[in-house]
Write a protein that holds these residues in place. Structure first.
Motif: not given
Length: 268
Positions: A75-81
């Motif tokens: 959950f440290k990823l961006s939405f697109n990632q």
């Protein structure tokens, strides 16, 4: 229904941890003594001692579970990632096909609970790729380890109690309870407390089976959302009341947005 780091969603405390308190630990050294104390005091949680003793007989401390609890990064990823990592065209196509395959069940569920098929399909797909993999870790071992571990002992003690109540209620046997590392169960990954509160026997076979019964899985997921305030006939995009309900499923914003977008694609 993922349980990750700070994104811990609401849960029902089935029995107050204050009823009995044993020393937590930060390593395997005191686990066996903790387990025996838990068994001895199981009645304070409304559990039958013989059920708990039998269920936890071969349960041991699991270092891997503790390590996974300490190293959560998705959950440290961006939405697109995050979306690119978790969703692809094949999943969308599969969701559409399953919507047709189980159309009658979805219609019945929407009539009863108000939750439309695309939302349930998106959750089902994201959690376990439509039931293709719901985890293979012994749930009671994971929950006992995390209940003993000091980081979130009260939270996981409540989950362990709930899991044992599932056994005590004869919905599942301990050996059947395989799931994710934090104890999530079934094809949409219910925490044990949510299983006890929201699972339904939709296929009317006498068991609430969220591992093998697709009708039970889908109806239980819909019941969860309905109980959290899902508004029948309304959308689920950002800014809507139903989007806020999806936040009750998982408080991670990238996960909720992924459910919303994926459901929209399946509905097209």
């Amino acid at each position: 229904m993922r349980l990750l780091s700070a994104f811990v969603f609401g849960f029902v405390l089935l029995s107050a941890p204050s009823a009995w308190s044993a020393s937590c630990g930060n390593g395997p050294g005191g686990f066996e003594a903790w387990k025996q104390s838990f068994i001895a005091n199981s009645q304070s949680y409304g559990l039958k001692k013989r059920v708990v003793e039998s269920s936890l007989k071969n349960v041991k401390y699991n270092k891997k579970v503790v390590s996974l609890d300490r190293n959560q990064k998705s959950f440290k990823l961006s939405f697109n990632q995050f979306y690119a990592k978790r969703v692809n065209n094949a999943m969308i196509r599969r969701g559409k096909q399953l919507g047709k395959t189980y159309a009658r069940i979805f219609r019945g569920i929407e009539k009863k609970y108000g939750v439309p098929a695309p939302v349930l399909l998106a959750i089902w797909g994201l959690e376990t790729n439509y039931g293709s993999f719901s985890g293979n870790m012994p749930v009671l071992q994971s929950l006992a380890t995390l209940a003993y571990d000091c980081r979130r002992s009260d939270f996981f003690t409540a989950e362990l109690v709930a899991a044992l109540k599932i056994v005590q209620g004869r919905d599942m046997q301990p050996a059947e309870m395989k799931g994710a590392w934090a104890g999530e169960l079934g094809q949409t990954q219910f925490l044990a407390t949510s299983y006890v509160r929201y699972a339904v026997d939709y296929d009317r076979d006498g068991r609430k089976d969220l591992i093998r019964s697709i009708p039970d899985v889908l109806a239980s997921t819909a019941n969860y959302l309905a109980q959290k305030g899902w508004r029948r006939g309304q959308g689920w995009g950002p800014g809507t009341a139903n989007y806020n309900v999806l936040k009750q499923w998982n408080k991670a914003s990238v996960y909720v947005e992924t459910i919303s977008v994926m459901a929209g694609q399946i509905s097209e």
